[in-house]
Design a protein around this motif. Structure first.
Motif, PDB file in Angstrom:
ATOM      1  N   THR A  62       0.830  -1.203   0.000  1.00 17.56           N
ATOM      2  CA  THR A  62       0.000   0.000   0.000  1.00 17.56           C
ATOM      3  C   THR A  62       0.860   1.247   0.000  1.00 17.56           C
ATOM      4  O   THR A  62       2.031   1.209   0.344  1.00 17.56           O
ATOM      5  CB  THR A  62      -0.891   0.010   1.243  1.00 17.56           C
ATOM      6  OG1 THR A  62      -0.030  -0.109   2.387  1.00 17.56           O
ATOM      7  CG2 THR A  62      -1.852  -1.144   1.223  1.00 17.56           C
ATOM      8  N   LEU A  63       0.205   2.369  -0.352  1.00 20.39           N
ATOM      9  CA  LEU A  63       0.923   3.633  -0.443  1.00 20.39           C
ATOM     10  C   LEU A  63       1.315   4.077   0.964  1.00 20.39           C
ATOM     11  O   LEU A  63       0.467   4.419   1.777  1.00 20.39           O
ATOM     12  CB  LEU A  63      -0.003   4.656  -1.102  1.00 20.39           C
ATOM     13  CG  LEU A  63       0.593   5.964  -1.612  1.00 20.39           C
ATOM     14  CD1 LEU A  63       1.707   5.688  -2.591  1.00 20.39           C
ATOM     15  CD2 LEU A  63      -0.479   6.793  -2.282  1.00 20.39           C
ATOM     16  N   ASP A  64       2.615   4.078   1.247  1.00 16.61           N
ATOM     17  CA  ASP A  64       3.001   4.494   2.592  1.00 16.61           C
ATOM     18  C   ASP A  64       4.069   5.572   2.599  1.00 16.61           C
ATOM     19  O   ASP A  64       4.894   5.650   3.505  1.00 16.61           O
ATOM     20  CB  ASP A  64       3.427   3.292   3.447  1.00 16.61           C
ATOM     21  CG  ASP A  64       4.539   2.505   2.804  1.00 16.61           C
ATOM     22  OD1 ASP A  64       4.962   1.497   3.390  1.00 16.61           O
ATOM     23  OD2 ASP A  64       4.976   2.902   1.704  1.00 16.61           O
ATOM     24  N   TYR A  65       4.068   6.397   1.574  1.00 17.88           N
ATOM     25  CA  TYR A  65       4.914   7.588   1.566  1.00 17.88           C
ATOM     26  C   TYR A  65       3.991   8.796   1.610  1.00 17.88           C
ATOM     27  O   TYR A  65       2.825   8.710   1.225  1.00 17.88           O
ATOM     28  CB  TYR A  65       5.736   7.644   0.277  1.00 17.88           C
ATOM     29  CG  TYR A  65       7.012   6.845   0.288  1.00 17.88           C
ATOM     30  CD1 TYR A  65       7.231   5.841   1.198  1.00 17.88           C
ATOM     31  CD2 TYR A  65       8.013   7.096  -0.649  1.00 17.88           C
ATOM     32  CE1 TYR A  65       8.404   5.114   1.169  1.00 17.88           C
ATOM     33  CE2 TYR A  65       9.175   6.378  -0.679  1.00 17.88           C
ATOM     34  CZ  TYR A  65       9.363   5.379   0.240  1.00 17.88           C
ATOM     35  OH  TYR A  65      10.509   4.665   0.205  1.00 17.88           O
ATOM     36  N   PRO A  66       4.484   9.953   2.012  1.00 20.86           N
ATOM     37  CA  PRO A  66       3.618  11.128   2.091  1.00 20.86           C
ATOM     38  C   PRO A  66       3.082  11.540   0.730  1.00 20.86           C
ATOM     39  O   PRO A  66       3.613  11.122  -0.302  1.00 20.86           O
ATOM     40  CB  PRO A  66       4.555  12.211   2.644  1.00 20.86           C
ATOM     41  CG  PRO A  66       5.627  11.497   3.321  1.00 20.86           C
ATOM     42  CD  PRO A  66       5.821  10.217   2.561  1.00 20.86           C
TER      43      PRO A  66
END
Lengths: 505, 504
Positions: free
Chosen positions: B43-47
């Motif tokens: 999953t998208l886990d960067y800002p």
């Protein structure tokens, strides 16, 4: 920085370049039933490991010579045997008789690539390092630059680590021979060259210069006395080396004859495929292959080759210096490439090696030729799926050699040894030859780039399916012919300045 | 970049699929679904700013192979996809090259003519551009670290050149691109507050409260808030902030990453394990009481320690803050200008690396790259750099585990090590040798560990029973080196002679 650290960093960079190329495809990958050179090498391992020596070169039930039969001299066979021995300990399936035909897997590819790297590390790379450190002149930084460019020559990397062959071994042995001759150790040099000859018979391209240089040296030191003694020692060494390599085959004359028949197949035609030599290029204008009979083709090529090779070798015989030796190597191998029988495009590597030796003295011409030689093998690379490595290594080599060797800066007439041209064409108005040469270089590089892009991207018209390979080989042929003429002119003109002449004898 | 292109056809890692997935998510789904999407496990886990970056990339990706932008195409890896991804890393490295150039301009050149190879700026350029860790992680393992480190180094360079607003802007961008740089945010915060907002210092270096400039504070605040608004704005407007934060800070993952980063917790784990084994041997503990051996299984999950107390995220936070407190206090009380800031940044990065929760071993690069700048100028820092770099880079070896990559990593590591040792030795040759004999022995021991793990172990009978052993040994051995470098850096900061603080 200290020389040893620079040398080790350059060698490591060269290894990275080689390993990077080896991650790509090889010749005949996934193309049954015959596959390619990679399968040929694997098959030789299978044959040499499983069959007795007497059967290696013969057509038996176990050994079908039509499926990649051995056609290199015995040293290649011994090398294959050693590789097969190691292969057997890792995974016997790789060299199982008959069953391993067409075997392809990632581990096996890794193993085969490793064998090439190990052979290079043991034979070719040390020869290059020693040559550049001891037989070139200039500051240590210049020597390291030359060594780096030498090691980065794309043609050898792409053929050995891409297409898959072991040219590094035979060229390495030849280079050891040249190195020894340069240091004055003639006997050791001749032994090394004999080993090279026994690895690949194509080293015969270099045989005449070696012979003429050593003979000339013997004559110079006096044919009665020391010279004769040297000659005898060299002769004995060569014969002994040959005998040692061919020992298992000397038991019966039929054995030896069969090996000779396998390594010199004269039944084939004047040329195969599209090669950048005279006959193929001539064939586009006049259909030589159909006009002349097989025998007369043979005689024609023999005559032309001898005519082309003779001037350079006779000059070497009369003036056996190291400088002339290097030039004669280039001229002789180019002459053979251009005019000989049944030449493969990979044989240009035999001319590229001596050209690398000239990177120090004639940087622009040498790197121009080396670039052209890589370009001439483009159709082969495209067939093997090596386009990206080709682009990267060629650009890298071009960039580094122009930048590190300042090839375009040292472009005066004197440096390029164009003085002879002035004398030859004295009736023409005086022109700035250096300027012309530089512009020819730019145009030629542009042409090579353009043709490379065209061959890779465009589809040829249906009535001329071979358009691009033919264009590539003809362009390369013109480059090679020009290089051949130029280096002959250089060999016949004044030797270099005294400073470098002192060191190169 | 020649060899970068050469290794394009190397084996790809999961990070490749991660980024492909993010390209697909940002391209195909509406913004409101970005942080809720979980078709894929990555999953998208960067800002959010990184998500906008991926959106931009996906517009170019469409020309290469539109199929990679379908969210359902898990593990899609056509040649065009691979080519595009690799090219994107190479192209964004331009930022890093520019940043390296700026850093080289900040380096003091000593007087006297030297050839190119021995000039500090050249050495720094090579140490940065050819950093083994960056090459391996970005181009083989696949990430965009070159791009991100470009921002970090550029921001540092701007501070060294006394252009603090630009530095702050760049750091704000960086923080919104990858939140791991929170590690070094305390250094930025305290430094800017102390040395920028208080325009002047007293003669003895302490704070001159009267010189506080509200204007400067306002400028900094405006920069930070505007960048955060740009990045988080749409999500705050949609009320998705808690979800975004929970994705960015997943504390469900374990204390240690699958490959143990060489930090304190690796040593703690080993201590715990050995005490447990010892306890069972000496009949002090029952074997049935111990939790099953899950920590060393190499998977990312929660686990407990058997003998020593378990470590919770709160504990790691407290330890981290305690470890960076002296450094931060030091630049508040006695600022040493931009050089002190850089040192504090390093210590914050290393402190968080040593004590943080679920640290990746790649995070060691945050400390190694800025340390290069200090290493070309000071002899002591060069010694610390050599230890930290060699052990830090070696700890990255387990990231490349296939046989095809073994020659590459060994050769690249050798090249970088040979260069860093000889170049730095030549730069600081006038002041004696760089390394203490014990340190040399430790580094040579690294070679022994390498041979044991890469060559001897795979061929030995223990491979089946204890497959994690090489990783364990690597982590522990490197952890010792990293701890040592941490302590020495601290010593160099706290025991430094006072320099006249710069006027801003």
């Amino acid at each position: 920085m200290q020389t040893w650290s620079l040398v080790s960093i350059c060698v490591l960079l060269a290894i990275i370049a080689r390993w990077g190329v080896s991650l790509n495809s090889y010749s005949g990958a996934g193309k049954p039933p015959m596959f390619g050179d990679y399968e040929a090498q694997r098959h030789w391992q299978e044959v040499t490991y499983n069959l007795p020596i007497q059967e290696w070169y013969f057509n038996t039930t176990n050994n079908d010579l039509n499926y990649w039969g051995l056609d290199y001299p015995p040293l290649t066979a011994y090398h294959s045997w050693i590789c097969a021995y190691i292969a057997k300990t890792i995974n016997p399936e790789w060299v199982e008789l008959h069953k391993s035909r067409g075997y392809e897997s990632t581990q096996h590819k890794l193993f085969m690539r490793m064998t090439v790297l190990v052979a290079d590390l043991l034979i070719y790379i040390p020869a290059v390092v020693l040559y550049c450190l001891y037989l070139t002149d200039g500051s240590s930084k210049k020597k390291v630059s030359i060594m780096f460019c030498f090691l980065l020559y794309p043609g050898l990397i792409l053929i050995d680590y891409g297409h898959f062959q072991y040219n590094g071994v035979s060229l390495g042995f030849a280079l050891w021979g040249i190195l020894a001759l340069g240091l004055g150790w003639d006997v050791l040099g001749s032994m090394a060259f004999s080993l090279a000859l026994n690895y690949k018979q194509m080293e015969l391209y270099h045989a005449l210069p070696f012979f003429c240089y050593l003979l000339g040296k013997c004559i110079k030191t006096g044919l009665i006395g020391r010279g004769l003694f040297l000659l005898v020692r060299i002769g004995v060494t060569v014969l002994a080396t040959f005998a040692l390599c061919w020992l298992p085959f000397l038991a019966e004359p039929s054995q030896a004859m069969q090996v000779v028949r396998r390594i010199f197949p004269v039944a084939r035609g004047l040329f195969e495929d599209k090669v950048a030599n005279t006959w193929c290029s001539l064939n586009t204008l006049i259909k030589i292959k159909s006009i002349l009979s097989g025998d007369s083709q043979l005689y024609l090529s023999l005559a032309c080759t001898l005519l082309a090779v003779l001037p350079s070798c006779i000059r070497l015989l009369t003036k056996p210096t190291f400088w002339h030796f290097k030039l004669a190597l280039v001229n002789s191998s180019l002459a053979f490439f251009l005019f000989s029988f049944q030449v493969h495009e990979k044989s240009i590597l035999l001319a590229a090696l001596p050209a690398c030796l000239l990177l120090n003295d004639l940087p622009l011409m040498a790197l121009w030729f080396l670039q052209a030689s890589t370009f001439s093998m483009l159709p082969l690379f495209l067939k093997d799926g090596l386009l990206v490595p080709y682009i990267v290594t060629s650009l890298g080599f071009l960039f580094f050699s122009i930048y590190l060797l300042s090839a375009l800066d040292h472009c005066s007439e004197d440096k390029l040894r164009l003085g002879a041209y002035n004398k030859l064409f004295y009736w023409l108005p005086k022109m700035d030859l250096a300027f012309i040469v530089r512009w020819k270089f730019y145009i030629s590089i542009a042409a090579m780039v353009g043709l490379s892009i065209a061959t890779a991207v465009l589809i040829p018209p249906p009535h001329l399916p071979d358009l691009f390979p033919v264009l590539v080989s003809t362009t390369a042929f013109l480059h090679f012919l020009g290089t051949f003429i130029h280096f002959n002119v250089v060999q016949f003109s004044e030797p270099p300045s005294r400073k470098s002449q002192k060191k190169s004898n | 970049s020649q060899q970068h292109v050469n290794v394009i056809s190397c084996i790809r890692s999961t990070d490749f699929e991660v980024h492909r997935n993010w390209l697909a998510i940002t391209h195909s789904l509406p913004v409101s679904r970005w942080y809720y999407e979980n078709t894929s496990e990555w999953t998208l886990d960067y800002p959010p700013l990184f998500a906008w970056f991926e959106l931009g990339l996906s517009q170019v990706a469409r020309r290469f192979d539109a199929n990679m932008l379908q969210v359902e195409n898990l593990n899609y890896a056509s040649p065009a996809t691979v080519l595009f991804q690799r090219l994107s890393v190479i192209v964004t490295d331009v930022v890093f090259i520019y940043a390296a150039r700026e850093c080289c301009r900040c380096v003091r050149e000593p007087k006297g003519s030297r050839d190119v190879l021995s000039r500090p700026s050249f050495v720094l350029a090579v140490l940065l551009l050819w950093n083994f860790g960056l090459l391996v992680v970005d181009h083989i393992h696949f990430q965009y670290n070159g791009f991100l480190f470009g921002f970090l180094l550029l921001s540092v360079a701007k501070h060294l050149q006394s252009q603090h607003l630009q530095g702050a802007l760049l750091f704000a961008f960086l923080l919104n691109l990858k939140h791991i740089y929170l590690y070094v945010a305390p250094a930025y915060g305290v430094y800017l507050l102390r040395s920028y907002c208080f325009a002047q210092d007293n003669k003895d270096g302490s704070v001159r409260w009267s010189s506080f400039s509200p204007l400067r504070l306002l400028a900094l605040g405006a920069i930070v808030t505007s960048v955060c608004a740009l990045s988080f704005g749409p999500f705050i407007a949609m009320g998705q902030l808690p979800q975004v934060l929970s994705r960015l800070f997943p504390f469900k993952r374990g204390l240690c990453h699958a490959y143990w980063a060489p930090n304190i917790w690796a040593l703690y784990n080993v201590l715990d394990k050995s005490l447990a084994v010892l306890g069972v041997r000496l009949k002090l503990l029952e074997e049935a009481e111990l939790p099953p051996a899950s920590m060393t299984g190499g998977l990312v999950q929660e686990f407990e320690h058997s003998v020593l107390p378990s470590v919770t995220p709160a504990v790691t936070l407290v330890c981290t803050l305690l470890s960076i407190l002296p450094a931060v206090a030091s630049i508040w009380l006695r600022p040493h200008g931009a050089q002190g800031f850089l040192r504090c940044l390093l210590l914050c990065a290393l402190g968080c690396f040593m004590f943080g929760w679920h640290v990746h071993e790649k995070a060691i690069l945050i400390a190694i790259l800025p340390l290069s700048i200090l290493a070309v100028e000071s002899r002591e820092d060069a010694g610390i750099f050599l230890i930290l770099t060699t052990t830090g880079h070696y700890s990255l070896f387990p990231l490349l585990f296939t046989p095809a990559e073994l020659p590459i990593k060994v050769v690249l590591m050798l090249m970088f090590t040979i260069f860093s040792f000889t170049a730095l030795r030549k730069l600081h040759s006038a002041q004696g040798s760089l390394l203490h004999p014990l340190e040399v022995i430790y580094l040579l021991g690294l070679v022994a560990v390498a041979i044991a793990c890469e060559v001897v172990f795979p061929l030995s009978p223990w491979q089946q029973r204890l497959p994690f052993l090489p990783l364990l040994v690597t982590s522990v051995y490197c952890a010792m080196g990293v701890c040592y470098a941490f302590l020495r850096l601290y010593a160099s900061l706290l025991l430094r002679r006072e320099e006249k603080p710069k006027q801003l």
